[in-house]
Design a protein around this motif. Structure first.
Motif, mmCIF file in Angstrom:
data_model
loop_
_atom_site.group_PDB
_atom_site.id
_atom_site.type_symbol
_atom_site.label_atom_id
_atom_site.label_comp_id
_atom_site.label_asym_id
_atom_site.label_seq_id
_atom_site.Cartn_x
_atom_site.Cartn_y
_atom_site.Cartn_z
ATOM 1 N N GLU A 168 2.239 1.724 -3.487
ATOM 2 C CA GLU A 168 1.309 2.074 -4.300
ATOM 3 C C GLU A 168 0.913 3.640 -4.329
ATOM 4 O O GLU A 168 0.715 4.433 -5.240
ATOM 5 N N ARG A 169 0.849 3.969 -2.912
ATOM 6 C CA ARG A 169 0.499 5.473 -2.567
ATOM 7 C C ARG A 169 1.634 6.151 -3.121
ATOM 8 O O ARG A 169 1.637 7.216 -3.675
ATOM 9 N N SER B 133 0.987 -1.165 0.047
ATOM 10 C CA SER B 133 -0.127 -0.069 0.048
ATOM 11 C C SER B 133 0.790 1.201 0.029
ATOM 12 O O SER B 133 0.422 2.263 -0.682
#
Length: 101
Positions: free
Chosen positions: A23-24, A20
C-alpha cells in the motif's frame, strides 16, 4: 483496471510482502506520502577503462542507489569517484536504462 499494477501486486503477494508495504508503494507511486517517497536527483561519476561516465539518477533512497551504481562500475572493472568526469563533459543527450526483474 491496470494490468501491470495487478501483476506487480500478485508478485508481491507471492513473495510474502506485507500489505502495508504494498500500500505504501502504491501511495508513493501516486505522489502521496512524500515523507517516505520524496524523489531526489543524484549524480555519480565514474570510469570504465578510458571511458568516463556521469550517471544521473532519480531515487527515493540515495543510500541504496550509490552501492548499486558502484556495483555496476566494479562489475565492469571500473570505479566510481567524485569529480572524476564532470569537467570533461558537455551534455549532449540522455540514455535510459530499465531494470529487468
Amino acid at each position: 483496471s491496470n494490468y501491470d499494477l495487478d501483476a506487480a501486486i500478485r508478485r508481491a503477494h507471492k513473495a510474502d510482502v506485507p500489505k502495508s508495504v504494498i500500500e505504501r508503494a502504491i501511495k508513493n507511486a501516486m505522489g502521496g506520502d512524500q515523507a517516505h517517497g520524496a524523489l531526489e536527483e543524484v549524480v555519480y561519476e565514474g570510469a570504465v577503462g578510458p571511458v568516463l561516465f556521469i550517471v544521473e539518477a532519480l531515487t527515493d533512497n540515495r543510500k541504496r542507489t550509490a552501492p548499486q551504481v558502484r556495483h555496476l562500475f566494479s562489475k565492469y572493472e571500473g570505479r566510481m569517484d567524485a569529480n572524476l568526469a564532470s569537467f570533461s563533459f558537455e551534455t549532449r543527450g540522455y540514455m535510459e536504462a530499465e531494470l529487468k526483474e
